[in-house]
Write an enzyme that holds these catalytic residues in place. Structure first.
Site, short mmCIF file in Angstrom:
data_model
loop_
_atom_site.label_atom_id
_atom_site.label_comp_id
_atom_site.label_asym_id
_atom_site.label_seq_id
_atom_site.Cartn_x
_atom_site.Cartn_y
_atom_site.Cartn_z
N TYR A 57 0.83 -1.20 0.00
CA TYR A 57 0.00 0.00 0.00
C TYR A 57 0.87 1.26 0.00
CZ TYR A 57 -3.64 -3.40 1.17
OH TYR A 57 -4.48 -4.50 1.16
N HIS A 77 0.24 -11.97 0.56
CA HIS A 77 -0.81 -11.14 -0.07
C HIS A 77 -1.59 -11.91 -1.15
CE1 HIS A 77 -1.68 -6.57 -0.57
NE2 HIS A 77 -2.76 -7.26 -0.81
P1 NAP Z 1 -13.85 -0.57 0.76
O1 NAP Z 1 -13.51 -0.58 2.19
O2 NAP Z 1 -14.87 -1.51 0.23
O3 NAP Z 1 -14.29 0.89 0.28
C1 NAP Z 1 -13.52 2.02 0.53
C2 NAP Z 1 -14.30 3.19 -0.04
O4 NAP Z 1 -15.52 3.31 0.70
C3 NAP Z 1 -13.56 4.50 0.12
O5 NAP Z 1 -13.84 5.28 -1.03
C4 NAP Z 1 -14.20 5.12 1.36
O6 NAP Z 1 -14.20 6.53 1.30
C5 NAP Z 1 -15.61 4.62 1.23
N1 NAP Z 1 -16.27 4.53 2.53
C6 NAP Z 1 -15.81 3.95 3.66
N2 NAP Z 1 -16.70 4.05 4.64
C7 NAP Z 1 -17.75 4.74 4.13
C8 NAP Z 1 -19.00 5.16 4.67
N3 NAP Z 1 -19.34 4.89 5.92
N4 NAP Z 1 -19.85 5.86 3.84
C9 NAP Z 1 -19.52 6.12 2.55
N5 NAP Z 1 -18.36 5.73 1.98
C10 NAP Z 1 -17.49 5.04 2.78
O7 NAP Z 1 -12.55 -0.78 -0.15
P2 NAP Z 1 -11.07 -1.29 -0.01
O8 NAP Z 1 -10.20 -0.21 0.49
O9 NAP Z 1 -10.75 -1.92 -1.32
O10 NAP Z 1 -11.13 -2.52 1.02
C11 NAP Z 1 -10.91 -2.37 2.40
C12 NAP Z 1 -9.54 -2.86 2.82
O11 NAP Z 1 -9.35 -4.24 2.50
C13 NAP Z 1 -8.37 -2.18 2.08
O12 NAP Z 1 -8.20 -0.86 2.49
C14 NAP Z 1 -7.26 -3.14 2.41
O13 NAP Z 1 -6.80 -2.93 3.72
C15 NAP Z 1 -7.96 -4.48 2.27
N6 NAP Z 1 -7.81 -5.08 0.91
C16 NAP Z 1 -7.10 -6.24 0.80
C17 NAP Z 1 -6.92 -6.82 -0.45
C18 NAP Z 1 -6.13 -8.10 -0.57
O14 NAP Z 1 -5.79 -8.51 -1.69
N7 NAP Z 1 -5.84 -8.77 0.53
C19 NAP Z 1 -7.48 -6.24 -1.61
C20 NAP Z 1 -8.24 -5.08 -1.46
C21 NAP Z 1 -8.40 -4.52 -0.19
P3 NAP Z 1 -13.18 7.46 2.13
O15 NAP Z 1 -11.82 6.85 1.97
O16 NAP Z 1 -13.36 8.78 1.50
O17 NAP Z 1 -13.62 7.43 3.57
#
Ligand code: NAP
Length: 276
Positions: A45, A104
């Site tokens: 990240y 990962h």
């Molecule tokens: P997510 O959590 O599904 O979505 C993040 C988005 O949702 C951001 O744009 C955020 O906006 C918004 N958001 C968050 N809370 C909100 C709320 N209460 N109301 C409205 N919008 C909201 O996406 P993600 O970042 O892909 O997944 C979460 C985590 O999973 C990652 O950050 C990472 O740590 C992990 N991940 C792991 C892998 C893997 O391969 N292992 C892959 C993808 C992700 P703001 O930022 O503006 O608050």
């Protein structure tokens, strides 16, 4: 995963890159104060920038109040490079150990080599446990067959209301083998990916949310972390979002709520995803 780990955590993909750094630190800290003490990160990240920001955000928080997970990139997953990558992550996070360290996704190095490094890191006290990410059942079968002295703590996989293929087998498999399932991208990653309130599924979420005096996103998170072995790790970079997400810890869905959400967002095997 230890029982005390909150089922809703905080993702950190894309923090510390081009956003409002002070705001992201404040959001992370507010989330921790509200009980979102399970922090997910990775060396990938921002090429370490997310870990550096987390290190700054948690510097004065007692270590035992936090549950910190990071991940090694497949390209670094040789024995030596895994050990080195973990040490770099610890340096950026300003920590002496991680609670869980994950591969990962699968790459070119044999799992036995990477797992050997994980076991070495456990012996050295640099990680408490290890896990995997983006593993399907055959990958897990192979991983389990290696007979490591520490069990596979978790499998981190994609899981949101419109992408529930893990409910077609993987969740049951993990439960049977005591592997936590940590669902990533619980809102579908993008801001526009959450089911619109005008859609049929969105209306179901809104109705249930109104009855619980909460919000559709809190209902979604509560559903995605509804039972053992499920966890969810939404990423939020604003106080408003993190407060909303933390509120999901207080939502207790009824069996009927779960049945209705399940019917509105049905689980499909990966090759039969609905066009919604
Ligand atoms: P997510 O959590 O599904 O979505 C993040 C988005 O949702 C951001 O744009 C955020 O906006 C918004 N958001 C968050 N809370 C909100 C709320 N209460 N109301 C409205 N919008 C909201 O996406 P993600 O970042 O892909 O997944 C979460 C985590 O999973 C990652 O950050 C990472 O740590 C992990 N991940 C792991 C892998 C893997 O391969 N292992 C892959 C993808 C992700 P703001 O930022 O503006 O608050």
């Amino acid at each position: 995963m230890p029982d005390e780990v909150p089922v809703i955590g905080q993702g950190t993909w894309m923090i510390g890159e081009n956003g409002d750094r002070a705001g992201e630190i404040a959001a992370l800290r507010a989330g921790i104060a509200r009980g979102l003490t399970h922090i997910d990160t990775a060396e990938m990240y921002g090429s370490g920038l997310a870990e550096t920001l987390i290190g700054e955000a948690i510097a004065d928080i007692p270590r035992d109040d936090l549950f910190i997970v990071s991940k090694v990139l497949p390209s670094n997953a040789s024995f030596e490079a895994t050990v080195g990558a973990c040490e770099q992550s610890l340096r950026r996070l300003r920590l002496d150990h991680l609670d869980v360290y994950l591969l990962h996704w699968r790459g070119r190095y044999p799992l036995a080599e990477t797992f050997g490094a994980f076991e070495q890191l456990i012996k050295e006290g640099k990680i408490r446990a290890f896990g995997v990410s983006n593993f399907d059942i055959p990958d897990l079968e192979e991983a389990r067959s290696l007979g490591t002295s520490s069990p596979i703590a978790c499998n981190q996989v994609l899981y949101h209301l419109r992408e529930r293929h893990i409910d077609a087998g993987l969740v049951d498999y993990c439960q049977q083998h005591h592997i936590a399932v940590v669902g990533y991208s619980p809102f579908g990653h993008g801001r526009a990916s959450f089911p619109p309130l005008a859609s049929a599924g969105g209306r179901v979420l809104a109705e249930i949310a109104a009855r619980h005096r909460t919000t559709p996103r809190q209902i979604a998170l509560a559903f995605l972390a509804r039972a053992t072995p499920l966890f969810a790790i939404p990423k939020a970079s604003t106080l408003v979002h993190v407060e909303e997400n933390a509120g999901a810890l207080d939502v207790n869905l009824t069996a009927n709520d779960i049945r209705r959400i399940d019917a509105a967002f049905p689980a499909h095997p990966r090759d039969e995803l609905p066009a919604i």
